[in-house]
Design a protein around this motif. Structure first.
Motif, PDB file in Angstrom:
ATOM      1  N   LEU A 160      42.580  27.737  44.705  1.00 49.55           N
ATOM      2  CA  LEU A 160      41.366  28.145  45.413  1.00 49.55           C
ATOM      3  C   LEU A 160      41.573  28.256  46.917  1.00 49.55           C
ATOM      4  O   LEU A 160      40.888  29.035  47.569  1.00 49.55           O
ATOM      5  CB  LEU A 160      40.222  27.185  45.103  1.00 49.55           C
ATOM      6  CG  LEU A 160      39.644  27.331  43.702  1.00 49.55           C
ATOM      7  CD1 LEU A 160      38.558  26.288  43.444  1.00 49.55           C
ATOM      8  CD2 LEU A 160      39.093  28.727  43.474  1.00 49.55           C
ATOM      9  N   VAL A 216      33.020  37.223  38.114  1.00 52.73           N
ATOM     10  CA  VAL A 216      33.620  36.481  39.224  1.00 52.73           C
ATOM     11  C   VAL A 216      34.944  37.173  39.540  1.00 52.73           C
ATOM     12  O   VAL A 216      35.776  37.361  38.654  1.00 52.73           O
ATOM     13  CB  VAL A 216      33.851  35.002  38.868  1.00 52.73           C
ATOM     14  CG1 VAL A 216      34.503  34.263  40.027  1.00 52.73           C
ATOM     15  CG2 VAL A 216      32.530  34.331  38.471  1.00 52.73           C
ATOM     16  N   THR A 217      35.115  37.576  40.790  1.00 53.11           N
ATOM     17  CA  THR A 217      36.315  38.291  41.212  1.00 53.11           C
ATOM     18  C   THR A 217      37.129  37.409  42.154  1.00 53.11           C
ATOM     19  O   THR A 217      36.577  36.806  43.075  1.00 53.11           O
ATOM     20  CB  THR A 217      35.932  39.603  41.925  1.00 53.11           C
ATOM     21  OG1 THR A 217      35.105  40.374  41.053  1.00 53.11           O
ATOM     22  CG2 THR A 217      37.162  40.401  42.297  1.00 53.11           C
ATOM     23  N   LEU A 218      38.437  37.353  41.904  1.00 53.22           N
ATOM     24  CA  LEU A 218      39.373  36.603  42.737  1.00 53.22           C
ATOM     25  C   LEU A 218      40.260  37.592  43.455  1.00 53.22           C
ATOM     26  O   LEU A 218      40.761  38.532  42.837  1.00 53.22           O
ATOM     27  CB  LEU A 218      40.288  35.731  41.883  1.00 53.22           C
ATOM     28  CG  LEU A 218      39.713  34.647  41.011  1.00 53.22           C
ATOM     29  CD1 LEU A 218      39.236  35.189  39.708  1.00 53.22           C
ATOM     30  CD2 LEU A 218      40.784  33.617  40.772  1.00 53.22           C
ATOM     31  N   THR A 263      43.579  41.725  42.801  1.00 52.31           N
ATOM     32  CA  THR A 263      42.379  41.060  42.293  1.00 52.31           C
ATOM     33  C   THR A 263      42.445  40.871  40.789  1.00 52.31           C
ATOM     34  O   THR A 263      43.106  41.623  40.073  1.00 52.31           O
ATOM     35  CB  THR A 263      41.103  41.863  42.631  1.00 52.31           C
ATOM     36  OG1 THR A 263      41.204  43.162  42.067  1.00 52.31           O
ATOM     37  CG2 THR A 263      40.889  41.970  44.125  1.00 52.31           C
ATOM     38  N   SER A 295      39.589  39.161  37.556  1.00 52.38           N
ATOM     39  CA  SER A 295      38.204  38.763  37.352  1.00 52.38           C
ATOM     40  C   SER A 295      38.042  38.044  36.022  1.00 52.38           C
ATOM     41  O   SER A 295      38.915  38.092  35.161  1.00 52.38           O
ATOM     42  CB  SER A 295      37.278  39.987  37.398  1.00 52.38           C
ATOM     43  OG  SER A 295      37.566  40.844  36.317  1.00 52.38           O
ATOM     44  N   LEU A 355      36.978  33.937  46.252  1.00 53.66           N
ATOM     45  CA  LEU A 355      36.156  34.116  45.060  1.00 53.66           C
ATOM     46  C   LEU A 355      34.849  34.789  45.446  1.00 53.66           C
ATOM     47  O   LEU A 355      34.235  34.434  46.456  1.00 53.66           O
ATOM     48  CB  LEU A 355      35.811  32.767  44.414  1.00 53.66           C
ATOM     49  CG  LEU A 355      36.884  32.057  43.638  1.00 53.66           C
ATOM     50  CD1 LEU A 355      36.349  30.729  43.102  1.00 53.66           C
ATOM     51  CD2 LEU A 355      37.390  32.890  42.501  1.00 53.66           C
TER      52      LEU A 355
END
Length: 178
Positions: free
Chosen positions: A43, A67-69, A113, A115, A48
């Motif tokens: 994280l 939720v997109t990282l 990215t 998700s 996020l």
């Protein structure tokens, strides 16, 4: 000239040993052969973004929260499912993994990215066996850090009349973007 027969004998022995391989890898072989594509995503190195959500408008309806990282650092890997907890003022319930989801190992370069999606069924406010969720907590596999977000999607319905197991799940990670 004896060097040639020795080289031929060594080559033949190597081929013979290779031919005896049954094709199966021991766990030690697989672990040492796995590519070193980067460390586990954490994280602290990814951004996020929660939502925008397809909110369940009424009790009994299903909502989806993407939720997109986005990786902000060196290449890292994601594998499996994120840990997602829904918290009310007096209890916390972990979400089940979506049984239809097929987890895969993803490698994210800087700027890439991925998700995942949280799916839930909305409950009537104050209904028995529901959870009046206030906070969404997310952790990535292999990273003990959790990040909290405000939950504004209404109460979540429990399974079988209890809030110990919610009618909600989390998908596996999927590659996002181009």
């Amino acid at each position: 000239m004896r060097a040639a027969p020795l080289a031929v004998t060594a080559l033949a022995a190597a081929l013979l040993l290779t031919a005896c391989d049954d094709g199966g890898d021991s766990s030690a072989d697989r672990a040492s052969a796995s590519p070193k594509s980067g460390s586990t995503c954490a994280l602290g190195t990814v951004d996020l973004e929660v939502g925008p959500a397809n909110v369940a408008p009424a009790a009994g309806d299903t909502g989806n929260i993407p939720v997109t990282l986005t990786n902000q650092s060196a290449p890292c890997t994601l594998e499996g499912f994120p840990a997602v907890d829904l918290k009310a003022s007096d209890s916390t319930v972990g979400l089940a993994e979506d049984k239809a989801a097929q987890p895969q190992k993803l490698t994210l370069a800087k700027g890439d990215t991925a998700s995942f999606t949280i799916t839930y069924v909305r409950a009537e406010p104050g209904a028995a066996g529901s959870l009046d969720v206030r906070t969404l907590d997310i952790a990535l596999p292999g990273d003990g850090t959790r990040k909290s977000y405000k939950w504004s999607y209404g109460p979540v319905q429990g399974k079988s009349g209890t809030a110990d197991a919610l009618n909600a799940s989390v998908s596996a990670f999927a590659q996002a973007g181009d």
